[in-house]
Design an enzyme around this catalytic site. Structure first.
Site, PDB file in Angstrom:
ATOM      1  N   ILE A  57       0.847  -1.212   0.000  1.00 46.58           N
ATOM      2  CA  ILE A  57       0.000   0.000   0.000  1.00 46.58           C
ATOM      3  C   ILE A  57       0.878   1.256   0.000  1.00 46.58           C
ATOM      4  O   ILE A  57       0.570   2.231  -0.689  1.00 46.58           O
ATOM      5  CB  ILE A  57      -0.997  -0.028   1.188  1.00 46.58           C
ATOM      6  CG1 ILE A  57      -1.914  -1.254   1.070  1.00 46.58           C
ATOM      7  CG2 ILE A  57      -1.824   1.259   1.230  1.00 46.58           C
ATOM      8  CD1 ILE A  57      -2.800  -1.520   2.293  1.00 46.58           C
TER       9      ILE A  57
ATOM     10  N   ASP B 121      -8.339   7.883   8.315  1.00 42.55           N
ATOM     11  CA  ASP B 121      -9.368   6.894   7.970  1.00 42.55           C
ATOM     12  C   ASP B 121      -9.490   5.842   9.063  1.00 42.55           C
ATOM     13  O   ASP B 121     -10.423   5.047   9.055  1.00 42.55           O
ATOM     14  CB  ASP B 121      -8.993   6.221   6.638  1.00 42.55           C
ATOM     15  CG  ASP B 121     -10.074   5.274   6.130  1.00 42.55           C
ATOM     16  OD1 ASP B 121     -11.261   5.668   6.146  1.00 42.55           O
ATOM     17  OD2 ASP B 121      -9.744   4.128   5.731  1.00 42.55           O
TER      18      ASP B 121
ATOM     19  N   HIS C 225     -13.072   4.504   8.286  1.00 48.21           N
ATOM     20  CA  HIS C 225     -12.386   3.278   7.853  1.00 48.21           C
ATOM     21  C   HIS C 225     -12.918   2.784   6.498  1.00 48.21           C
ATOM     22  O   HIS C 225     -13.469   1.685   6.393  1.00 48.21           O
ATOM     23  CB  HIS C 225     -12.513   2.180   8.919  1.00 48.21           C
ATOM     24  CG  HIS C 225     -11.448   1.128   8.807  1.00 48.21           C
ATOM     25  ND1 HIS C 225     -10.898   0.500   9.882  1.00 48.21           N
ATOM     26  CD2 HIS C 225     -10.827   0.573   7.729  1.00 48.21           C
ATOM     27  CE1 HIS C 225      -9.997  -0.388   9.484  1.00 48.21           C
ATOM     28  NE2 HIS C 225      -9.943  -0.349   8.167  1.00 48.21           N
TER      29      HIS C 225
ATOM     30  N   SER D 223     -10.773   0.161   2.112  1.00 48.93           N
ATOM     31  CA  SER D 223     -11.032  -0.875   1.109  1.00 48.93           C
ATOM     32  C   SER D 223     -12.490  -0.865   0.637  1.00 48.93           C
ATOM     33  O   SER D 223     -12.943  -1.808  -0.006  1.00 48.93           O
ATOM     34  CB  SER D 223     -10.695  -2.251   1.696  1.00 48.93           C
ATOM     35  OG  SER D 223     -11.518  -2.528   2.818  1.00 48.93           O
TER      36      SER D 223
ATOM     37  N   GLU E  79     -11.704   2.565  17.305  1.00 51.04           N
ATOM     38  CA  GLU E  79     -12.855   2.840  16.426  1.00 51.04           C
ATOM     39  C   GLU E  79     -13.945   1.780  16.587  1.00 51.04           C
ATOM     40  O   GLU E  79     -13.618   0.627  16.836  1.00 51.04           O
ATOM     41  CB  GLU E  79     -12.392   2.933  14.958  1.00 51.04           C
ATOM     42  CG  GLU E  79     -11.736   1.672  14.424  1.00 51.04           C
ATOM     43  CD  GLU E  79     -11.127   1.849  13.041  1.00 51.04           C
ATOM     44  OE1 GLU E  79     -10.342   2.788  12.826  1.00 51.04           O
ATOM     45  OE2 GLU E  79     -11.451   1.010  12.172  1.00 51.04           O
TER      46      GLU E  79
ATOM     47  N   ALA F 119      -3.520   3.317   7.952  1.00 48.75           N
ATOM     48  CA  ALA F 119      -3.008   2.035   8.461  1.00 48.75           C
ATOM     49  C   ALA F 119      -3.832   1.578   9.666  1.00 48.75           C
ATOM     50  O   ALA F 119      -4.829   0.857   9.500  1.00 48.75           O
ATOM     51  CB  ALA F 119      -1.530   2.169   8.793  1.00 48.75           C
ATOM     52  N   ARG F 120      -3.441   2.015  10.843  1.00 45.23           N
ATOM     53  CA  ARG F 120      -4.190   1.691  12.052  1.00 45.23           C
ATOM     54  C   ARG F 120      -4.086   2.867  13.015  1.00 45.23           C
ATOM     55  O   ARG F 120      -3.026   3.487  13.138  1.00 45.23           O
ATOM     56  CB  ARG F 120      -3.617   0.440  12.734  1.00 45.23           C
ATOM     57  CG  ARG F 120      -3.947  -0.874  12.035  1.00 45.23           C
ATOM     58  CD  ARG F 120      -5.435  -1.211  12.074  1.00 45.23           C
ATOM     59  NE  ARG F 120      -5.744  -2.489  11.461  1.00 45.23           N
ATOM     60  CZ  ARG F 120      -6.193  -2.641  10.202  1.00 45.23           C
ATOM     61  NH1 ARG F 120      -6.388  -1.604   9.426  1.00 45.23           N
ATOM     62  NH2 ARG F 120      -6.462  -3.846   9.733  1.00 45.23           N
TER      63      ARG F 120
END
Ligand code: 8YV
Length: 321
Positions: A158, A264, A287, A290, A269, A239-240
């Protein structure tokens, strides 16, 4: 007899249709996150589980899974929600879905970068609340990304796809990774490798995070590291959330030390730090990395490919345990 498969979330129609054709499948109708107890109860009588990143397969959960469960296929590339060691200890195979979400996630990284640098949230608000009184030469001036340095923390699939897109925007590519990437790709991207994250931060007009969650990256972007960024830098995270120290980021956004952030993903979350909601120089998404139909179909098919291979007696392609 078809293998018995529990699917913990509602998945795109084409994925559910294929699962219904090839498996004795149990489909979840739950929209809300599934609790560990509910998941364990539902797993009873199944040979495999098709889970998502929101289903926590901690050691305690894996240890309590029914003996019939032989494989856990996650509908995600990230797998920090699965205790791989606990799966191995019980002889449970686990798989993920790499590759297929690379482009969609890199697209979102660019959306966040542009949304943050061009003050998209404030612009949207002005239009929607009728606060926009007309074009003005100095209204909502952002920062142009062309000619700026993009720092990628993590340069896997990514990260590289994000770099490729940013290069087309005329950005200079810098990265930190455990090791340098393939020299041919580095050359194609005109990318500069930084052996330390600190060296990368110092040149990152825009910092984009692309490392997995885990003890090594937990709280990576803290107050000390934010101080290393150039003044008015922009932070992007697809990412996270755990990579960011929220206190430090929120105060740097509020003080203007950072120009903006595009996020994102968030720690905890969907229960994000509520202070983000009032930070106007942030561009926030729930999020969606994808979240295209094409990608979610491909993720589902990839998870089913792994399950198919396992139940046909061969090695799944994307084994993580
Ligand atoms: C998923 C993701 O949407 O694949 C990942 O690691 O973060 C997202 O693409 C999410 O994890 C749901 O499974």
């Amino acid at each position: 007899m078809k293998p018995r498969l529990l699917i913990t979330r509602h998945l795109p129609d084409a994925v559910e249709a294929r699962a219904a054709r090839d498996y004795d499948a149990t489909f979840s109708t739950d929209a809300a996150p599934v609790t560990a107890d509910k998941l364990l109860e539902a797993a009873s009588g199944h040979d495999g589980l098709l889970i998502t990143g929101s289903d926590k397969m901690t050691a305690a959960v894996v240890e309590r899974l029914p003996a019939s469960v032989k494989i856990i296929a996650t509908f995600s590339v990230g797998y920090e929600h699965i205790d791989v060691a606990a799966c191995k200890a019980r002889g449970i195979i686990a798989t993920n879905t790499p590759d297929v979400l690379t482009d969609a996630t890199a697209d979102i990284a660019l959306l966040l970068m542009l949304g943050a640098s061009r003050r998209a949230y404030e612009g949207e608000q002005a239009v929607r609340t009728a606060a926009w009184k007309g074009w003005m030469p100095t209204q909502l001036l952002g920062i142009q990304v062309t000619g700026k340095r993009l720092g990628l923390y993590g340069m896997g699939r990514i990260g590289q796809a994000t770099a490729r897109r940013a290069k087309a925007f005329g950005m200079e590519i810098h990265y930190h990774n455990r090791r340098p990437i393939d020299p041919a790709i580095e050359k194609e991207l005109g990318a500069t490798y930084h052996a330390t994250a600190e060296s990368l931060l110092k040149v990152s007009d825009v910092l984009s995070l692309h490392a997995p969650a885990g003890p090594e990256t937990n709280g990576f972007l803290n107050a000390e590291r934010i101080e290393l960024l150039p003044p008015k830098a922009i932070v992007v995270n697809t990412a996270r959330g755990t990579l960011i120290d929220d206190d430090a980021l929120i105060s740097a956004l509020k003080s203007g030390r950072l120009m903006a952030a595009g996020l994102d993903v968030f720690a905890g979350e969907p229960n994000i730090d509520p202070r983000y909601r009032s930070v106007t120089n942030s561009f926030l998404l729930p999020h969606l990395g994808s979240a295209t139909l094409e990608t979610r179909n491909a993720m589902g098919f990839r998870a089913l490919d792994n399950l198919d291979r396992f139940f046909q007696g061969s090695e799944p392609g994307d084994r993580i345990a």
